[in-house]
Design an enzyme around this catalytic site. Sequence first.
Site, PDB file in Angstrom:
ATOM      1  N   ASN A   7       0.855  -1.185   0.000  1.00 57.63           N
ATOM      2  CA  ASN A   7       0.000   0.000   0.000  1.00 57.63           C
ATOM      3  C   ASN A   7       0.892   1.235   0.000  1.00 57.63           C
ATOM      4  O   ASN A   7       2.118   1.120  -0.005  1.00 57.63           O
ATOM      5  CB  ASN A   7      -0.975  -0.026   1.180  1.00 57.63           C
ATOM      6  CG  ASN A   7      -0.237  -0.066   2.500  1.00 57.63           C
ATOM      7  OD1 ASN A   7       0.488   0.862   2.849  1.00 57.63           O
ATOM      8  ND2 ASN A   7      -0.379  -1.183   3.230  1.00 57.63           N
ATOM      9  N   LYS A  28     -12.584  -2.075  18.495  1.00 58.35           N
ATOM     10  CA  LYS A  28     -11.230  -2.567  18.759  1.00 58.35           C
ATOM     11  C   LYS A  28     -10.784  -2.271  20.204  1.00 58.35           C
ATOM     12  O   LYS A  28      -9.622  -2.489  20.551  1.00 58.35           O
ATOM     13  CB  LYS A  28     -10.245  -1.996  17.739  1.00 58.35           C
ATOM     14  CG  LYS A  28     -10.615  -2.357  16.283  1.00 58.35           C
ATOM     15  CD  LYS A  28      -9.469  -2.186  15.297  1.00 58.35           C
ATOM     16  CE  LYS A  28      -9.925  -2.539  13.885  1.00 58.35           C
ATOM     17  NZ  LYS A  28      -8.837  -2.677  12.925  1.00 58.35           N
ATOM     18  N   PHE A  41      -5.182   3.940  14.444  1.00 53.30           N
ATOM     19  CA  PHE A  41      -5.406   4.919  13.385  1.00 53.30           C
ATOM     20  C   PHE A  41      -6.596   4.451  12.570  1.00 53.30           C
ATOM     21  O   PHE A  41      -6.923   3.260  12.579  1.00 53.30           O
ATOM     22  CB  PHE A  41      -4.191   5.004  12.458  1.00 53.30           C
ATOM     23  CG  PHE A  41      -3.208   6.068  12.852  1.00 53.30           C
ATOM     24  CD1 PHE A  41      -2.352   5.865  13.927  1.00 53.30           C
ATOM     25  CD2 PHE A  41      -3.129   7.263  12.148  1.00 53.30           C
ATOM     26  CE1 PHE A  41      -1.439   6.841  14.303  1.00 53.30           C
ATOM     27  CE2 PHE A  41      -2.222   8.244  12.514  1.00 53.30           C
ATOM     28  CZ  PHE A  41      -1.375   8.043  13.582  1.00 53.30           C
ATOM     29  N   ASP A  74      -5.082  -6.166   4.827  1.00 54.57           N
ATOM     30  CA  ASP A  74      -6.119  -7.032   5.413  1.00 54.57           C
ATOM     31  C   ASP A  74      -6.046  -8.448   4.853  1.00 54.57           C
ATOM     32  O   ASP A  74      -6.487  -9.392   5.491  1.00 54.57           O
ATOM     33  CB  ASP A  74      -7.503  -6.431   5.154  1.00 54.57           C
ATOM     34  CG  ASP A  74      -7.736  -5.199   6.020  1.00 54.57           C
ATOM     35  OD1 ASP A  74      -7.347  -5.251   7.204  1.00 54.57           O
ATOM     36  OD2 ASP A  74      -8.262  -4.203   5.509  1.00 54.57           O
ATOM     37  N   LYS A 110       9.480 -17.093  -9.487  1.00 50.58           N
ATOM     38  CA  LYS A 110       8.796 -15.987 -10.166  1.00 50.58           C
ATOM     39  C   LYS A 110       7.701 -16.548 -11.089  1.00 50.58           C
ATOM     40  O   LYS A 110       7.963 -17.469 -11.864  1.00 50.58           O
ATOM     41  CB  LYS A 110       9.809 -15.187 -10.990  1.00 50.58           C
ATOM     42  CG  LYS A 110       9.224 -13.971 -11.643  1.00 50.58           C
ATOM     43  CD  LYS A 110      10.269 -13.195 -12.425  1.00 50.58           C
ATOM     44  CE  LYS A 110       9.596 -12.064 -13.167  1.00 50.58           C
ATOM     45  NZ  LYS A 110      10.497 -11.410 -14.103  1.00 50.58           N
ATOM     46  N   LYS A 128     -14.473   2.217  15.175  1.00 50.83           N
ATOM     47  CA  LYS A 128     -13.229   1.466  15.431  1.00 50.83           C
ATOM     48  C   LYS A 128     -12.808   1.555  16.896  1.00 50.83           C
ATOM     49  O   LYS A 128     -12.286   0.591  17.466  1.00 50.83           O
ATOM     50  CB  LYS A 128     -12.102   1.968  14.527  1.00 50.83           C
ATOM     51  CG  LYS A 128     -12.167   1.317  13.149  1.00 50.83           C
ATOM     52  CD  LYS A 128     -11.081   1.751  12.206  1.00 50.83           C
ATOM     53  CE  LYS A 128     -11.307   1.037  10.881  1.00 50.83           C
ATOM     54  NZ  LYS A 128     -10.886   1.752   9.705  1.00 50.83           N
TER      55      LYS A 128
HETATM   56  O1  PMT Z   1       2.914   6.127   6.493  1.00 50.97           O
HETATM   57  P1  PMT Z   1       2.430   7.447   5.923  1.00 50.97           P
HETATM   58  O2  PMT Z   1       2.733   7.603   4.456  1.00 50.97           O
HETATM   59  O3  PMT Z   1       2.918   8.617   6.745  1.00 50.97           O
HETATM   60  O4  PMT Z   1       0.855   7.465   6.011  1.00 50.97           O
HETATM   61  C1  PMT Z   1       0.240   7.503   7.279  1.00 50.97           C
HETATM   62  C2  PMT Z   1      -1.006   6.615   7.344  1.00 50.97           C
HETATM   63  C3  PMT Z   1      -2.067   7.134   6.399  1.00 50.97           C
HETATM   64  C4  PMT Z   1      -0.608   5.200   6.958  1.00 50.97           C
HETATM   65  C5  PMT Z   1      -1.489   6.614   8.816  1.00 50.97           C
HETATM   66  O5  PMT Z   1      -1.797   7.908   9.176  1.00 50.97           O
HETATM   67  C6  PMT Z   1      -2.689   5.684   9.007  1.00 50.97           C
HETATM   68  O6  PMT Z   1      -3.816   6.070   8.833  1.00 50.97           O
HETATM   69  N1  PMT Z   1      -2.411   4.429   9.416  1.00 50.97           N
HETATM   70  C7  PMT Z   1      -3.404   3.349   9.541  1.00 50.97           C
HETATM   71  C8  PMT Z   1      -3.715   2.777   8.197  1.00 50.97           C
HETATM   72  C9  PMT Z   1      -4.733   1.668   8.297  1.00 50.97           C
HETATM   73  O7  PMT Z   1      -4.371   0.532   8.126  1.00 50.97           O
HETATM   74  O8  PMT Z   1      -5.956   2.046   8.620  1.00 50.97           O
HETATM   75  P2  PMT Z   1      -7.257   1.052   8.779  1.00 50.97           P
HETATM   76  O9  PMT Z   1      -8.390   1.965   8.958  1.00 50.97           O
HETATM   77  O10 PMT Z   1      -7.252   0.079   7.644  1.00 50.97           O
HETATM   78  O11 PMT Z   1      -6.940   0.249  10.105  1.00 50.97           O
HETATM   79  C10 PMT Z   1      -7.387   0.682  11.374  1.00 50.97           C
HETATM   80  C11 PMT Z   1      -6.370   0.340  12.446  1.00 50.97           C
HETATM   81  O12 PMT Z   1      -6.247  -1.086  12.556  1.00 50.97           O
HETATM   82  C12 PMT Z   1      -4.984   0.869  12.178  1.00 50.97           C
HETATM   83  O13 PMT Z   1      -4.430   1.313  13.392  1.00 50.97           O
HETATM   84  C13 PMT Z   1      -4.231  -0.351  11.642  1.00 50.97           C
HETATM   85  O14 PMT Z   1      -2.835  -0.281  11.998  1.00 50.97           O
HETATM   86  C14 PMT Z   1      -4.929  -1.501  12.355  1.00 50.97           C
HETATM   87  N2  PMT Z   1      -4.967  -2.771  11.592  1.00 50.97           N
HETATM   88  C15 PMT Z   1      -5.611  -2.807  10.374  1.00 50.97           C
HETATM   89  C16 PMT Z   1      -5.694  -4.016   9.706  1.00 50.97           C
HETATM   90  C17 PMT Z   1      -5.132  -5.181  10.291  1.00 50.97           C
HETATM   91  N3  PMT Z   1      -5.184  -6.347   9.666  1.00 50.97           N
HETATM   92  N4  PMT Z   1      -4.520  -5.098  11.474  1.00 50.97           N
HETATM   93  C18 PMT Z   1      -4.443  -3.925  12.139  1.00 50.97           C
HETATM   94  O15 PMT Z   1      -3.868  -3.865  13.230  1.00 50.97           O
END
Ligand code: PMT
Length: 399
Positions: free
Chosen positions: A210, A342, A324, A279, A289, A338
């Site tokens: 990503n 969570k 986040f 995810d 490959k 969230k």
């Molecule tokens: O790295 P940069 O370029 O500075 O960009 C910053 C950012 C946009 C990546 C950052 O600010 C951000 O938003 N990070 C979280 C990205 C994310 O995965 O968001 P989400 O809404 O999909 O997930 C919600 C939360 O669950 C996040 O804290 C994530 O770390 C966590 N998660 C998500 C999926 C998963 N399988 N396991 C997780 O722990």
Amino acid sequence: MMFINKHIVVGVCGGIAAYKAAGLVSQLRQRGADVHCIMTEHAAKLVTPITFGELSGNDVTVDMFANINKWDVEHISLAQLADVFVIAPATADIIGKIANGIADDMLSTTIMATTAKVIFVPSMNTNMYENPIVQENIKKLRKLGYIFVEPESGHLACNASGKGRFPSLEKIIFRIERILSGRQLLKGKRVVISAGGTKENIDPVRYIGNRSSGRMGYAIARAAAIEAADVVLVSCTEALPAPEDVRMIYVRDARELDKAMKSLYEESDIVIMAAAVSDYRPIAAANQKIKKEENDDLMIHLSLNPDILFDLGQKKTHQFLVGFAAETNDVIAHGRNKVERKNLDMLIANNVAMPGAGFNVTTNIAAILYKDGTLQQYPKMAKEELGKIIIEKIAEKCN
Ligand code: PMT
């Protein structure tokens, strides 16, 4: 913000790295500090005082007795003015003088007269640096509370290789910021932060990834280290320089990240998931490959990765857990959901569809949501600044 209205005196000595101090002065001024330079006579032979005058925007002092046009005693007024005093580069000579109480020129008298924190940035030939006399002087000064930024190893101006190189400006600026902050808001706290985007292998040369650069997580780690926390940064990227005073763990995919976060969880006080976690992952990565000649079309079957943050929320005992949310619509509503689902204490919601926010840019636009339902919204700002706000808000809740 930390540098605004702060007075920093930079002492420049006669080492070949004197020209690198010009970059330091420029960076400090760009951050909003009021910078005053004192040069030794030898330094002024290597770089002209005009350079430092231009970059600092203030008069540069070299000779104690030249141009007496102000009748306050200059070395005393600069000594009193300083919030921080940085000697960069610091030669064996100035280290020796201060360690032995010698004050015989503008720079040494001002250092002796200041009560501000003094940071030495030694930079010299390896043999000089490792000379037991210099090392004894450094030891003595450290004991007296003077701060040293270690020189780096590498190519030296004398065409040799070894320890003695002028360190990166970031290393010096980090030390200055820590002094200016002076708060140590997270002293004694173990903070674990994840950053960057996971990479899920399809085959040995391809992956699902990503756009996360890691900048947001790195900025939070730096801010936590400035506040004296014991910081571990679990990074999904190797592209960014490691922040100062931060222990690094590098991982690649969601399962490695999961393992690292869970192994650190019990010993953590604060856990911040800034990483963008995939995810899904391919059910099985190919060992070789994948050849297009053998596949007219290609199906990649994906299976769900662990939701690391969700699991940490379930296992929470004493930890302050921060997540986040990267959203493109209904940011606050999705964020609130969230926090609840969570089991989070705080969540930083960013609308990654807005220009200047989210992935791979140096700025962000965020709202901080708390588990009691309260909300703080912030305008666009540098990720470095947002990192500091996030750490301040966490400290408010934890202390
Ligand atoms: O790295 P940069 O370029 O500075 O960009 C910053 C950012 C946009 C990546 C950052 O600010 C951000 O938003 N990070 C979280 C990205 C994310 O995965 O968001 P989400 O809404 O999909 O997930 C919600 C939360 O669950 C996040 O804290 C994530 O770390 C966590 N998660 C998500 C999926 C998963 N399988 N396991 C997780 O722990």
